[in-house]
Design an enzyme around this catalytic site. Structure first.
Site: not given
Length: 182
Positions: A51, A64, A73, A133, A170
């Site tokens: 990503n 998240h 990640k 990532y 968020d």
């Protein structure tokens, strides 16, 4: 050896510093090597998705995680600088509920490994940041959860000036004491 690995205050979250080969023409670095990752960072993970996000100063993304299909990640910044945060949501862990934060930038070329079972987020410290990532599981929006970025029980000491810019999702994340955890 092309990487140096440093432990953080949460042993499973690791800072990776690649070896940079530079001369008058510029620089070269290896950003990922499966064999070296398994030997020095973590075994048994395969990355399945990459990503790339672009954000402006004071944009805060996170915290998240996916309650099903949890993602490990491997994160880095290729333009600008961020303060990157991981929160341990593994109920069985001695660091459950604790967080660790690291500055990642294009200049320091650091990467951060965040294993599955953590909430993750970052805030942009530069005018713009490009954040890359790799993940160990595909994104499943129906399983994504958000831990409230400013939950006083977690008490992340975010590094930014002014007010953070957060998405509506968020802004209404779950409090730690109500969040689904691992």
């Amino acid at each position: 050896m092309t990487i140096q690995v440093q432990h953080t205050a949460i042993a499973d979250v690791k800072i990776i510093e690649p070896r940079v080969f530079g001369d008058a023409r510029g620089a070269f670095l290896e950003t990922f090597n499966q064999t070296e990752f398994e030997a020095k960072v973590a075994r048994g993970y395969t990355f399945v998705q990459d990503n790339h996000s672009v954000s402006m100063r004071n944009v805060l993304r996170g915290l998240h995680y996916q309650i099903q299909h949890p993602q490990g990640k491997l994160v880095r910044v290729v333009v600008g600088e961020v303060f990157d945060v991981a929160v341990d949501l593994r109920r069985w862990s001695p660091t459950f509920g604790r967080w660790v934060g690291v500055r990642l930038s294009a200049a320091n070329r650091r990467q951060l490994w965040i294993p599955p079972g953590f909430a993750h987020g970052f805030v942009v410290l530069s005018d713009v940041a490009e954040f890359l990532y790799k993940t160990t599981a595909l994104w499943h929006p129906e399983h994504e959860r958000t831990l409230l970025w400013n939950d006083p029980d977690v008490a992340v000491e975010w590094e930014f000036s002014g007010e953070p810019l957060v998405s509506s999702k968020d802004a209404v994340g779950s409090r730690f004491n109500e969040a689904e955890v691992f």
